[in-house]
Design an enzyme around this catalytic site. Structure first.
Site, mmCIF file in Angstrom:
data_model
loop_
_atom_site.group_PDB
_atom_site.id
_atom_site.type_symbol
_atom_site.label_atom_id
_atom_site.label_comp_id
_atom_site.label_asym_id
_atom_site.label_seq_id
_atom_site.Cartn_x
_atom_site.Cartn_y
_atom_site.Cartn_z
ATOM 1 N N GLU A 7 -5.770 11.059 -1.026
ATOM 2 C CA GLU A 7 -5.777 12.313 -0.259
ATOM 3 C C GLU A 7 -5.154 13.469 -1.032
ATOM 4 O O GLU A 7 -5.722 14.545 -1.131
ATOM 5 C CB GLU A 7 -5.005 12.128 1.055
ATOM 6 C CG GLU A 7 -5.799 11.457 2.152
ATOM 7 C CD GLU A 7 -5.016 11.410 3.454
ATOM 8 O OE1 GLU A 7 -4.492 12.465 3.867
ATOM 9 O OE2 GLU A 7 -4.921 10.313 4.048
ATOM 10 N N ASP A 83 -4.271 7.710 2.975
ATOM 11 C CA ASP A 83 -3.011 7.304 3.605
ATOM 12 C C ASP A 83 -3.199 6.167 4.606
ATOM 13 O O ASP A 83 -4.247 6.072 5.266
ATOM 14 C CB ASP A 83 -2.361 8.499 4.300
ATOM 15 C CG ASP A 83 -1.762 9.487 3.308
ATOM 16 O OD1 ASP A 83 -1.661 9.136 2.122
ATOM 17 O OD2 ASP A 83 -1.393 10.599 3.721
ATOM 18 N N TYR A 287 6.215 5.428 2.800
ATOM 19 C CA TYR A 287 5.390 6.337 3.603
ATOM 20 C C TYR A 287 6.230 6.991 4.692
ATOM 21 O O TYR A 287 7.024 6.328 5.368
ATOM 22 C CB TYR A 287 4.218 5.573 4.224
ATOM 23 C CG TYR A 287 3.171 6.462 4.829
ATOM 24 C CD1 TYR A 287 2.595 7.488 4.088
ATOM 25 C CD2 TYR A 287 2.757 6.281 6.146
ATOM 26 C CE1 TYR A 287 1.632 8.311 4.639
ATOM 27 C CE2 TYR A 287 1.785 7.093 6.705
ATOM 28 C CZ TYR A 287 1.230 8.112 5.945
ATOM 29 O OH TYR A 287 0.277 8.933 6.494
#
Length: 694
Positions: A7, A83, A287
């Site tokens: 991304e 993601d 994350y």
């Protein structure tokens, strides 16, 4: 060449370094396409075909799509590595659609930290796109579009509020309700009573213990009775000592990181999010969009060994419940550092210095990660109770027995003692101490404090409003819409925000309440798990909502238009003040039959009439903020009233019309012009010698 599509462009270089020359890593830069605004109400969905959405390539992504198509044509294999969340899954799926890839066979990587170990493990264990996650995200996208577009159109038409939404509106209500509570707060008088005692030349304060075991006296009669009964001596009548343990907090989730960083680093939610994103994209932390508090078994084992080596075995704490996930109940780990060897001092060079928000946030995450696995802090709390004239006063003293996790991580404990003396003399039962001073303070209760952005995020999480990925962006949207303002850590609601919240809560509470939003999130999660279908969720939402919105649109009040006090020069209806998305203007009340309108910067209307056309004169400002008086009928009438404060220098007669020639200015330069302008356009160059001659 194998092509890996992620991304964010910031990840490309880091991931490429781990994979080697066989791979090329490129980025979508977020969503490649968006829902179109075609169809009924601009929803961009086909109701006749099961809410099928119509997507269009975002104008800003057209060059990215062209570049990706070229890369795909040259690649021997395409691997998707967006993601690891609902949004990332949807981006992977739409990327397949746009680039003509088969979603059933195209490899999909999932990793929660950008480290060599995690990336190589993902490469060796790819999966395919999880369509349940895709259906869930698409359903959310459609619901948010329908609800947002429909409600926004209604409230814009009725009260000139710019937008409403499934997440932003209940969040706004939390803030508006709290601000109303502050505004309606009625102070209550109380007395704060304490004594200054002395022993061994040491003075210290002890607080009065009221009937309800607080340090405040709300009853004036009780207060007067206590004051009258006080003596010049106080006797120590009891000592109680307890040992308490204060456990470290769990590792960070998105919400708790926002809260702690907001309170301790004094950053707003947008700054915290951008700093955390940087740390994740450069491989420093895991994350950052997660509600999990678990950490991998491997990391926990390494961290406990690290604590033992660095601080001693006595600092290694038990593993708290939930820190190690079971049955994959929460695939997203907590936000933790990816390597304990990268201490804050070691990584300082990557961030410039200790003042950057990235360094401060990394240090906070690093220390919280370790602290969550360390032993509790142990304290000994001794409370001393004194009698003075039959009244009880107390103070406490805290002694740290074992510092535990505070060896590396300190924060304000939620249960911290209110009345703690920093230094007391040696005290024993039945000690008689002199009362040096009676501290009798009359005060009033204070209204609740304004919410901070961190507090709002905590409330959003508790109420089930939104998801970790939307907390910060929701607050940013409310700021952008000018519904709220944030200054010095305090969030307040604007007049427009309060009005919007009131109207939405009165007419659309069934669809914008925290309860409804939380229920919808549950429905979307059920799509994730395959427990229901997106078609059922959309059907259950769409038709009842559209009927309800149509019904409420006829009931919701509309702001009355304020009359200007004069008639429209075209149709002679009343002129009124109106508001567009570009600001205020004057328009005809007979719109749309009459479209007459006047300059938005019309200014202040005067009672004086224009000598040329008879319309009211109006006071305006130039771009340089100089005031002048002109005709409200401009540009049809361009009359400008001479400034009486300015001396008019007459230098002769106009050769064209016989009126006076006067000295004028334009852009700071003088020239000679006819006073009969605009009927006469005669001008001459300004020359002092020429003026003297005339």
């Amino acid at each position: 060449m194998k092509l890996v599509i992620v991304e964010s462009p910031h990840k490309c270089e880091t991931i490429k370094k781990f994979l080697g020359s066989e791979y090329k890593v490129v980025a979508t830069k977020g969503h490649l396409d968006e829902l179109s605004t075609n169809g009924k109400f601009g929803f961009g969905i086909d109701l006749e075909n099961g809410f099928k959405p119509t997507y269009v390539i975002s104008p800003s992504r057209k060059s990215t799509v062209s570049s990706l198509k070229k890369d795909v044509a040259e690649a021997s294999e395409v691997i998707l590595a967006t993601d690891p969340d609902r949004e990332g899954e949807a981006i992977a799926w739409r990327t397949c659609e746009i680039l003509s890839l088969n979603p059933k066979t195209t490899k999909r990587l999932e990793f929660h930290e950008i480290t060599q170990e995690a990336i190589l493990n993902a490469i060796n264990n790819p999966r395919h796109i999880d369509m349940n996650l895709v259906y869930s995200q698409e359903a959310r996208r459609i619901i948010d579009r329908v609800l947002g577009f429909r409600l926004s159109a209604i409230i814009w038409k009725k009260i000139k509020a710019k937008s409403a939404g499934r997440v932003q509106t209940p969040t706004l209500k939390l803030i508006a309700d709290h601000e109303r509570e502050i505004a309606n707060f009625v102070p209550t008088k109380f007395y704060a009573l304490s004594l200054t005692l002395s022993k061994d030349k040491k003075n210290f304060n002890v607080n009065y213990v009221s009937k309800d075991n607080t340090a405040r006296i709300y009853d004036e009669k009780e207060h007067d009775k206590v004051i009258d009964s006080l003596k010049d001596k106080a006797i120590l009548k009891d000592i109680k000592t307890v040992t308490r343990k204060i456990e470290s907090k769990l590792p960070f989730s998105t919400s708790s990181l926002q809260q702690e960083a907001g309170l301790t680093l004094h950053l707003d939610s947008a700054s915290i999010t951008s700093a955390a994103q940087y740390l994740y994209e450069h491989g420093f932390v895991t994350y950052i969009r997660t509600d999990g508090v678990n950490m991998s078994k491997e990391f926990v084992f390494k961290a406990r060994k690290f604590i033992e080596t660095q601080y001693g075995a006595q600092y290694v704490g038990p593993i708290k419940k939930g820190i190690i996930a079971t049955n994959n109940s929460n695939p997203h780990e907590a936000i933790r550092v990816t390597s304990l060897s990268r201490t804050p001092d070691v990584v300082k060079k990557y961030f410039g210095d200790k003042t950057t928000k990235e360094y401060k946030l990394y240090k906070l995450i690093y220390e919280r990660t370790l602290a969550s696995l360390m032993k509790a802090k142990e304290e000994e709390v001794t409370t001393y109770f004194f009698d003075c004239g039959g009244n009880t006063f107390k103070t406490s003293e805290v002694k740290v027995i074992f510092d535990g996790y505070t060896k590396i991580y300190n924060y304000t404990n939620d249960n911290e003692e209110e009345n703690v003396s920093s230094s007391l003399p040696l005290l024993a039962l039945k000690d008689e101490l002199s009362v040096k001073k009676i501290n009798d303070k009359e005060d009033f209760t204070k209204p609740p404090a304004h919410y901070s952005e961190a507090k709002i995020i905590k409330l959003m999480e508790e109420a089930g409003i939104g998801r970790p990925s939307t907390y910060s962006s929701t607050i940013s949207t409310l700021k952008k819409r000018k519904y709220i303002e944030s200054a010095k850590g305090n969030v307040t609601v604007t007049e427009l925000g309060a009005k919007t919240s009131f109207v939405m809560n009165k007419y659309f509470a069934d669809y914008t309440s925290a309860e409804y939003t939380a229920k919808m999130e549950t429905n979307l999660d059920q799509i994730n798990e395959g427990e229901t279908t997106s078609l059922k969720v959309l059907n259950d939402f769409y038709y009842p909502f559209m009927d309800y919105a149509a019904k409420m649109e006829t009931k919701i009040y509309q702001d009355e238009e304020v009359p200007v006090g004069r008639l429209c020069p075209v149709c002679h209806a009343q002129l009124v003040y109106k508001t567009s998305r570009f600001g205020q203007f004057i328009g005809c009340s007979n719109y749309p039959h009459c479209e007459y309108r006047e300059n938005p910067s019309a200014g202040k209307l005067l009672d004086e009439k224009c000598p040329k056309c008879g319309k009211p004169l109006i006071e305006r400002e130039t771009k340089n903020h100089k005031k002048f008086i002109g005709c409200s009928g401009y540009p049809v009438c361009d009359y400008i009233k001479p400034n009486e404060d300015e001396k008019v220098e007459v230098v002769g007669k106009c050769p064209d019309c016989g009126a006076d020639l006067i000295v004028k200015k334009s852009k700071g330069k003088k020239f000679i012009g006819c006073s009969n302008y605009p009927k006469c356009h005669h001008v001459e160059t300004y020359k002092k010698s020429k003026i003297e001659k005339k």
